[in-house]
Design an enzyme around this catalytic site. Structure first.
Site, short mmCIF file in Angstrom:
data_model
loop_
_atom_site.label_atom_id
_atom_site.label_comp_id
_atom_site.label_asym_id
_atom_site.label_seq_id
_atom_site.Cartn_x
_atom_site.Cartn_y
_atom_site.Cartn_z
CB SER A 173 5.28 2.30 0.21
OG SER A 173 4.70 1.27 -0.67
N GLY A 178 0.80 -1.15 -0.06
CA GLY A 178 -0.08 0.04 -0.15
C GLY A 178 0.88 1.33 -0.11
CB CYS A 179 0.21 4.77 -1.28
SG CYS A 179 -1.20 4.87 -0.72
CE1 TYR A 180 -1.53 8.48 3.67
CE2 TYR A 180 -3.16 7.00 3.17
CZ TYR A 180 -2.71 8.31 3.26
OH TYR A 180 -3.56 9.38 2.94
#
Length: 313
Positions: free
Chosen positions: A118, A114-116
């Site tokens: 990462s 997921g972006c967060y």
């Protein structure tokens, strides 16, 4: 020529991945008729005819797609939340340590972070794995993201002409502390305490800042900001997509949109000897989504992991 099928190419991440692959001379994109995109038999044929299938689907649909696989040689790259903490799947952040990169190279099942998560794991995994902070350290994560991370409906909401005035300012969400990324944020660094997570969505398209504050007197190995900068610089030495900045690099402010449309990430350490702030900055749809998927695809194919990626200074 590697045959790639994108299952779910009409979503935000799927469209980005398709756009990236269209310009590749080593990829043959397998296309499904628009009116057959939800036909199980048609999707099954496409998946099993591919060398690599990239899933850009909701969690349950991703699980269903994996169940359609008959050709065991097909590599699956899943951008959903469904398989990120499954032990048999490779976690698609190769820079965390050598074992992550090796598993991506050799596995037929790769889950894109997921972006967060990462930005979070880029900071927390090395700290915990090296014993600098304990696994039960009470971690707080403060983060902001551009609205493209909210998906097609969220984008439409922000770009609607007569939108709610509340959208003009940052909005904090996940107030119940049940954000979908928390599971991997806890599992990947092997934390014993679920982090406190305060994400915000803001009125700009691309970019993300994820920050972790650390109290020096609560560290297992007390370090100064200078020592932490040296630690992260050594940990990510030689990594083309991770930049560890010098102390004071951003002055007194860190903008969240500076990495828009880039595929790399930077780490910056600020603060003082008592309270240290560690920050990652990247594009939520780059290293936080489609760029990460392309990096993992390259590694899985045994080619330069930066092929087709946009890397800044």
């Amino acid at each position: 020529m590697t045959k790639v099928f994108i299952d779910g190419s009409q979503g935000t991440t799927g469209l980005k991945i398709e756009s990236r692959l269209r310009s590749r001379d080593d990829i043959e994109l397998l296309k499904i008729d628009r009116d057959m995109r939800k036909n199980i038999d048609a999707r099954e044929r496409m998946i099993n005819s591919s060398d690599v299938t990239i899933l850009c689907l909701p969690d349950e649909a991703s699980r269903e797609a994996v169940a359609l696989i008959q050709n065991k040689k097909v590599k699956i790259i899943d951008t959903s939340t469904a398989h990120r903490t499954e032990p048999e799947w490779a976690y698609g952040f190769p820079e965390l340590d050598k074992s992550f990169r090796e598993k991506i190279k050799t596995s037929n099942r790769i889950a894109i972070p997921g972006c967060y998560a990462s930005g979070f794991s880029a900071i927390v995994y090395p700290l915990v794995n090296s014993g600098i902070i304990a696994r039960d350290y009470p971690i707080t994560c403060y983060a902001i993201s551009g609205y493209t991370g909210a998906g097609k409906n969220g984008i439409a909401q922000y770009e609607f002409v007569d939108r709610n005035k509340e959208l003009d300012a940052p909005r904090q969400y996940a107030l119940s502390q049940e954000h979908k990324h928390l599971k991997e944020m806890t599992a990947i660094p092997q934390l014993e305490r679920v982090p406190f997570f305060a994400p915000h969505i803001c009125d700009y398209r691309y970019g993300m800042v994820v920050s972790i504050p650390i109290f020096a007197d609560m560290m297992e190995k007390k370090m100064t900001p200078e020592e932490l900068q040296q630690f992260f610089a050594k940990h990510y030495e030689g990594e083309p997509l991770i930049k560890v900045r010098d102390l004071g690099y951003s002055g007194n402010m860190i903008g969240a949109n500076n990495f828009a449309k880039r595929d790399d990430m930077e780490i910056e350490i600020n603060g003082n000897d008592e309270r240290i702030l560690i920050t990652t900055r990247f594009d939520n749809l780059g290293k936080g989504a489609s760029g990460a998927a392309m990096q993992c695809l390259n590694l899985a194919l045994g080619i330069d992991e930066t092929k087709g990626l946009k890397i800044g200074e």
